[in-house]
Write a protein that holds these residues in place. Structure first.
Motif, PDB file in Angstrom:
ATOM      1  N   ARG A   6       0.940  -1.228   0.084  1.00 55.57           N
ATOM      2  CA  ARG A   6      -0.068  -0.121   0.046  1.00 55.57           C
ATOM      3  C   ARG A   6       0.862   1.221  -0.237  1.00 55.57           C
ATOM      4  O   ARG A   6       0.689   2.023  -0.761  1.00 55.57           O
ATOM      5  CB  ARG A   6      -0.914  -0.146   1.249  1.00 55.57           C
ATOM      6  N   LYS A  35       1.107   4.060  -2.915  1.00 55.64           N
ATOM      7  CA  LYS A  35       1.015   5.532  -2.502  1.00 55.64           C
ATOM      8  C   LYS A  35       2.236   6.442  -3.028  1.00 55.64           C
ATOM      9  O   LYS A  35       1.955   7.431  -3.657  1.00 55.64           O
ATOM     10  CB  LYS A  35       0.778   5.674  -1.173  1.00 55.64           C
ATOM     11  N   ALA A  62       4.184   8.167   2.669  1.00 56.84           N
ATOM     12  CA  ALA A  62       3.224   7.060   2.398  1.00 56.84           C
ATOM     13  C   ALA A  62       3.243   6.240   3.653  1.00 56.84           C
ATOM     14  O   ALA A  62       2.189   5.406   3.574  1.00 56.84           O
ATOM     15  CB  ALA A  62       4.162   6.383   1.052  1.00 56.84           C
ATOM     16  N   ARG A  88      -1.930   7.961   6.460  1.00 56.24           N
ATOM     17  CA  ARG A  88      -2.656   6.696   5.652  1.00 56.24           C
ATOM     18  C   ARG A  88      -4.147   6.745   6.417  1.00 56.24           C
ATOM     19  O   ARG A  88      -4.476   6.767   7.322  1.00 56.24           O
ATOM     20  CB  ARG A  88      -1.801   5.699   6.475  1.00 56.24           C
TER      21      ARG A  88
END
Lengths: 298, 323
Positions: A24, A28, A290, A296
């Motif tokens: 993830r 990002k 990120a 997040r």
């Protein structure tokens, strides 16, 4: 078995599993143009360093005395220095020194500092207090000064340079590893591990370490930039790898002698340092954003 | 009925130094002289309000925090004296299920790995055999074996709690210490998890130490119950007797404060005066006397003795009213 699962896991089985936190974060980072430009710069410099023996147009030590202090353009794309050595070739070979010194120093600092921070935070108490005070003392030296002291004491060579830079970066890694360890060791899964009879070593390296790697890796990218700068600075003041091995810091210094009539001698290695440090910082910042739990959306 | 776990005079004080430049030592008496016995396959409830030390008892029993004094006997063997391999062996026999299902699983470890690791550490099973067992355990707690490949963040609280229970079962324990195992869950999910634990108890003959502040849960799940107040057990006995006909005034207030399903039997809510006192500065005499509606002069000076309740196996109480 009469118990039924309490919410539709069946639905979860049809849908693809959600990506791991790492994936993830990478996704990002990839969507952020600044990070990608930084990564591109770093990759280009890395490619230049790795491929230097094949792509550099001349031998970096070959002296073409007749063509000394040639301006950029012509046979020598970025010109020649006072001994008639090709600047472009020297830059490419210099990237190898810059990158290998910084990478190995940061790797060493990450392993040593990370281990110190995790163990210290996990054990806690007076031990932790003592270790962190030692780290604070280390931290109170500016990296350049500490590097200077170490190299001056041990003598300038490649290994000592790595040791010096690693030493300056151990304390920040210890801190960055310790902070999440303090939080993690209070989590019930650490207690569960102890109740299940896991050794402390197992808990630290199998259960705490994987949970702090992202923080430490982000830190490593940012400190890599610092390491590049420190290496260049030490070379600049003559405490880096000895000539005739080309280093960016050393080239800048040599170029200073002719700064008025041949400014490219100092400018090009300066730009190289700037680009690498900038690229690494861009990647580091992107990765930090990120992996930042506050940004997040979970 | 033979005893699985015997606890005698367990004590845990937390000492902290506060203040500068003259630090003052503050001693929090979290657990003071706690004794009880859990029989084979028995569910023993530990009940009390927040901060009374019930979770500390659970952790001190497992030596997740080292108790200061007292004996913990597992089948007659001294658990507190165990070290190294002997301690590891004891760890197989007693397991814990935690309150917070969101922090009890390692977020970076797959469920399969979390279930197989204890088996490997204790040499129970490895490789394909461990995997088969992990899958069977998941099924036993009501999750599909496909969950093995998944990570904790993909599950709900109730599912995580099931995984936590499965993990506790990997080492085939005889006693499970459940520290408020359902208080972090939704009511509908609570019932399912409780049902699961009751089934496991019957199928595997597990003994339970069930820590909770919820009397209705204790009433449903436990055979015996001990009521804790300010680090001490004030009453102990069969769950039916203690919860229906409590002897200690505190236990009575607890019972009356817990809602009854039958509106006809509902009485006026009793008032409990004040807050639970700080365990750092417990009142002299009976710890409950400042809030007790039936306090007598003796209560503020003398700690009540433990008095056996009338009748066979009816437990006992620490109160001057019965002394």
């Amino acid at each position: 078995m009469s118990a039924v699962s309490d919410d539709p896991l069946v639905a979860a089985e049809v849908a693809p599993p959600p990506p791991s936190p790492w994936k993830r974060a990478l996704g990002k980072a990839r969507s952020n143009p600044t990070t990608m430009i930084g990564a591109l710069i770093c990759l280009l410099i890395l490619a230049g360093a790795v491929l230097a023996p094949w792509i550099s147009p001349y031998d970096p030590a070959d002296q073409d005395i007749i063509n000394r202090l040639q301006p950029p353009g012509g046979d020598y794309l970025l010109g020649t220095d006072q001994f008639g050595r090709d600047i472009l070739s020297r830059l490419l070979w210099g990237a190898r020194i810059s990158l290998s010194v910084s990478l190995s120093a940061i790797l060493a600092a990450m392993v040593i500092g990370g281990a110190i921070g995790m163990v210290s935070g996990y054990i806690g108490g007076r031990f932790d207090l003592f270790v962190m005070q030692v780290m604070d003392v280390l931290l109170s030296f500016p990296s350049l000064i500490l590097g200077l002291i170490v190299v001056a004491l041990l003598g300038p060579d490649l290994v000592n340079l790595i040791v010096a830079i690693a030493l300056t970066a151990i304390a920040p890694f210890a801190r960055i590893a310790r902070a999440p360890t303090l939080a993690l060791k209070e989590r019930a899964f650490v207690e569960a591990g102890r109740a299940l009879g896991y050794s402390h070593t197992r808990i630290i390296f199998r259960h705490i370490l994987p949970n702090i790697t992202s923080e430490v890796m982000v830190m490593a990218t940012l400190w890599l930039a610092t390491a590049v700068r420190v290496e260049a600075s030490l070379s600049f003041i003559g405490l880096g790898v000895k000539p005739p091995t080309p280093t960016w810091g050393g080239m800048t210094r040599d170029g200073f002698e002719n700064i008025l009539d041949a400014p490219w001698l100092a400018v090009f290695p300066g730009i190289a340092i700037l680009l690498l440090v900038l690229g690494l910082n861009m990647v580091g910042d992107g990765l930090r954003d990120a992996t930042d739990p506050k940004l997040r959306n979970e | 009925m033979s005893a699985v776990l015997q606890v005698e005079g367990l004590r845990k004080h937390f000492v902290t130094k506060k203040g500068f430049p003259k630090p003052k030592t503050v001693t929090v008496r979290a657990v003071e002289d706690v004794s009880f016995t859990i029989g084979e396959g028995e569910a023993f409830g530990l009940v009390g309000e927040s901060g009374c030390g019930k979770s500390t008892v659970a952790r001190a029993l497992l030596r997740l925090i080292e108790p200061d004094a007292g004996r913990v006997l597992y089948r007659g063997e001294d658990f507190r004296a165990a070290n190294g391999a002997a301690l590891k062996n004891f760890r197989r026999r007693m397991q814990i299920v935690f309150q917070d299902p969101y922090s009890s699983l390692d977020p970076r470890q797959s469920i399969g790995s979390a279930l197989m690791e204890p088996m490997r550490v204790h040499g129970i099973a490895e490789g394909a055999e461990a995997r088969r067992r992990a899958g069977a355990l998941l099924e036993e707690v009501g999750l599909p074996p496909a969950a093995l490949e998944r990570f904790p963040h993909e599950f709900s609280g109730g599912q995580r709690q099931r995984i936590g229970i499965a993990r506790a079962l990997t080492v085939e324990p005889e006693l499970i210490i459940a520290d408020e195992p359902v208080s972090a869950l939704d009511v509908s999910v609570q019932a399912q998890v409780l049902l699961l634990m009751k089934e496991l108890r019957q199928r595997r003959g597990l003994a339970f130490l069930f820590v909770s502040h919820d009397l209705s849960v204790i009433r449903w799940f436990c055979d015996r119950v001990a009521v804790m107040y300010l680090g001490r057990i004030v009453e102990e006995g069969p769950a039916g007797r203690v919860l229906a006909d409590p002897m200690h005034p505190y236990a009575r207030i607890l019972r009356d404060a817990s809602p009854l399903p039958d509106p006809a039997r509902r009485a006026e809510l009793p008032r409990i005066i004040g807050e639970i006192p700080s365990a750092a500065n417990p009142p002299p005499g009976c710890p409950f006397h400042p809030r007790c509606p039936q306090a007598m002069p003796v209560c503020s000076t003398t700690l009540p003795r433990w008095t056996i309740a009338p009748g066979e196996g009816q437990g006992g109480v620490a109160c001057h009213l019965h002394g």
